[in-house]
Design a protein around this motif. Structure first.
Motif, PDB file in Angstrom:
ATOM      1  N   ARG A 192      43.602  31.137  31.306  1.00  9.39           N
ATOM      2  CA  ARG A 192      42.171  31.014  30.994  1.00  9.39           C
ATOM      3  C   ARG A 192      41.405  30.447  32.182  1.00  9.39           C
ATOM      4  O   ARG A 192      40.327  30.925  32.542  1.00  9.39           O
ATOM      5  N   LYS A 193      41.973  29.423  32.795  1.00  9.15           N
ATOM      6  CA  LYS A 193      41.303  28.790  33.935  1.00  9.15           C
ATOM      7  C   LYS A 193      41.229  29.737  35.131  1.00  9.15           C
ATOM      8  O   LYS A 193      40.184  29.853  35.791  1.00  9.15           O
ATOM      9  N   SER A 237      41.436  33.040  35.128  1.00 15.29           N
ATOM     10  CA  SER A 237      40.703  34.277  34.855  1.00 15.29           C
ATOM     11  C   SER A 237      39.253  34.026  34.472  1.00 15.29           C
ATOM     12  O   SER A 237      38.465  34.959  34.372  1.00 15.29           O
ATOM     13  N   GLN A 238      38.921  32.759  34.213  1.00 13.02           N
ATOM     14  CA  GLN A 238      37.565  32.388  33.799  1.00 13.02           C
ATOM     15  C   GLN A 238      37.170  33.086  32.503  1.00 13.02           C
ATOM     16  O   GLN A 238      36.058  33.584  32.340  1.00 13.02           O
ATOM     17  N   THR A 239      38.140  33.142  31.576  1.00 13.01           N
ATOM     18  CA  THR A 239      37.894  33.680  30.243  1.00 13.01           C
ATOM     19  C   THR A 239      38.244  32.608  29.220  1.00 13.01           C
ATOM     20  O   THR A 239      38.720  31.533  29.566  1.00 13.01           O
ATOM     21  N   ASP A 240      38.011  32.919  27.934  1.00 10.93           N
ATOM     22  CA  ASP A 240      38.320  31.945  26.876  1.00 10.93           C
ATOM     23  C   ASP A 240      39.367  32.485  25.909  1.00 10.93           C
ATOM     24  O   ASP A 240      39.393  32.116  24.731  1.00 10.93           O
ATOM     25  N   GLY A 293      38.861  39.324  34.191  1.00 10.69           N
ATOM     26  CA  GLY A 293      37.988  38.183  34.436  1.00 10.69           C
ATOM     27  C   GLY A 293      37.324  38.252  35.797  1.00 10.69           C
ATOM     28  O   GLY A 293      36.116  38.009  35.934  1.00 10.69           O
ATOM     29  N   HIS A 294      38.095  38.601  36.818  1.00 13.09           N
ATOM     30  CA  HIS A 294      37.553  38.647  38.177  1.00 13.09           C
ATOM     31  C   HIS A 294      36.712  39.889  38.428  1.00 13.09           C
ATOM     32  O   HIS A 294      35.927  39.918  39.377  1.00 13.09           O
ATOM     33  N   LYS A 301      34.590  40.815  36.198  1.00 15.32           N
ATOM     34  CA  LYS A 301      33.412  40.519  35.380  1.00 15.32           C
ATOM     35  C   LYS A 301      33.294  41.419  34.150  1.00 15.32           C
ATOM     36  O   LYS A 301      32.191  41.749  33.697  1.00 15.32           O
TER      37      LYS A 301
END
Length: 336
Positions: free
Chosen positions: A143-144, A146-149, A185-186, A188
């Motif tokens: 999550r961290k 990939s900047q997703t939840d 994630g990267h 977008k």
């Protein structure tokens, strides 16, 4: 809207009938539901059973290539078959097929590009406490990065819009689950999740022999994929750590030198110099890797456009799909 449900299989003659029976034949908002089987070199009657069950399409590997390759082949075939939405599920009936409408709803509504099914792993009775802990820990790391939840990053029950599937490029030979989330994630893409149900355990996992092996291979995949998209950050952090260690060792040498005991600590001076040189070299590699990464982004964007144009052409069934791989339409499909 055409939905294709792809199911990677390896010797699943006993579990495949249960899995397919659980898949809904009609879904609101979907005009056509088709099932695609990717046979990863099965040595049992998986193909025969699949044909008897009336699956729509079969991709067959002449030998076992692994889950990641099976997933890639399934995505490629689904796109060529005109899928607007692709759902991936497992052949061991781990996931409830009745949750497929819930899984694809956010994509149908146009709110998301990719949806991951959340199994609520803490509530799965046959998962050991150790496995649950590593599931939570590994998911938090992904999550961290990939900047997703996404709470359940290893879940194989997931849905992709056509555009999202066109943009993904799996390079791992182990598993696609972590890599596709980090990539999405990267890039977008809008990545979401929904809670899903799970069925009882029918067989042991074939992806890994034990949790230690799985963690090692997963960690390797995470580091590799994250470095592909954020090389500057990875190399600069490594270089900074090396330089800092070198400075500390150098300061230690200076302390002993100032008190007149420097001759006995020449090794420290040499080590400090080596660490600082390594740090600067890592920083330089970071710059080079960042340039390569930017070039990769341009190539991926070009590949996306080429595939999008290529896949607007109708795909004729039969013939060779790729080397040692065959895709066929099940002409014996049962009708009701």
């Amino acid at each position: 809207m055409k939905l294709i449900i792809q199911i990677p299989c390896l010797n699943e003659e006993s579990t495949l009938p249960i899995t397919i029976k659980d898949i809904p034949k009609k879904i609101k908002g979907i005009s056509k539901v088709e099932i695609l089987i990717i046979d990863d070199g099965s040595t049992d009657k998986t193909i025969k059973v699949a044909k008897m069950l009336g699956v729509d399409h079969i991709v067959r590997f002449s030998k076992n290539k692994g889950l990641a390759e099976a997933f890639k082949a399934g995505i490629d075939a689904s796109l060529k078959l005109g899928a607007d939405i692709i759902v991936n599920t497992d052949a061991d009936n781990q996931y409830k097929g009745s949750d497929i409408p819930k899984l694809i709803e956010p994509i149908l509504n146009g709110n998301y590009d990719m949806i991951i099914g959340d199994r609520k792993t803490d509530n799965i009775s046959h998962f050991s406490p150790t496995k649950k802990f590593f599931q939570r820990f590994g998911s938090s790391v992904v999550r961290k990065l990939s900047q997703t939840d996404v709470p359940d990053t290893t879940s194989g029950f997931r849905a992709y819009s056509r555009d999202a599937a066109l943009r993904l490029n799996v390079v791992s030979e182990f598993t696609y689950t972590l890599e596709t989330i980090i990539q999405a994630g990267h890039k977008k893409l809008a990545v979401g999740h929904v809670e899903i149900g799970t069925n009882g355990k029918l067989r042991e996992s074939r992806l890994f022999k034990n949790i230690t092996s799985y963690m090692k291979r997963s960690a390797k995949t995470i580091v590799r994929i994250y470095t592909m998209y954020r090389p500057m950050k990875v190399f600069v952090i490594g270089g900074s750590i090396s330089v800092c260690i070198g400075l500390l060792i150098g300061l230690r040498f200076m302390y002993f030198y100032m008190i007149g005991n420097g001759n006995g600590h020449i090794q420290s001076l040499i080590l400090a110099a080596v660490m600082m040189i390594v740090g600067f070299q890592l920083g330089t590699l970071g710059l080079i890797a960042d340039l390569i990464s930017n070039n990769r982004k341009l190539l991926e964007e070009t590949l996306y456009k080429v595939r999008k144009i290529e896949l607007t052409q109708p795909f004729e069934m039969g013939g060779n799909y790729e080397a040692n791989t065959e895709i066929t339409k099940n002409n014996n499909k049962q009708t009701s």
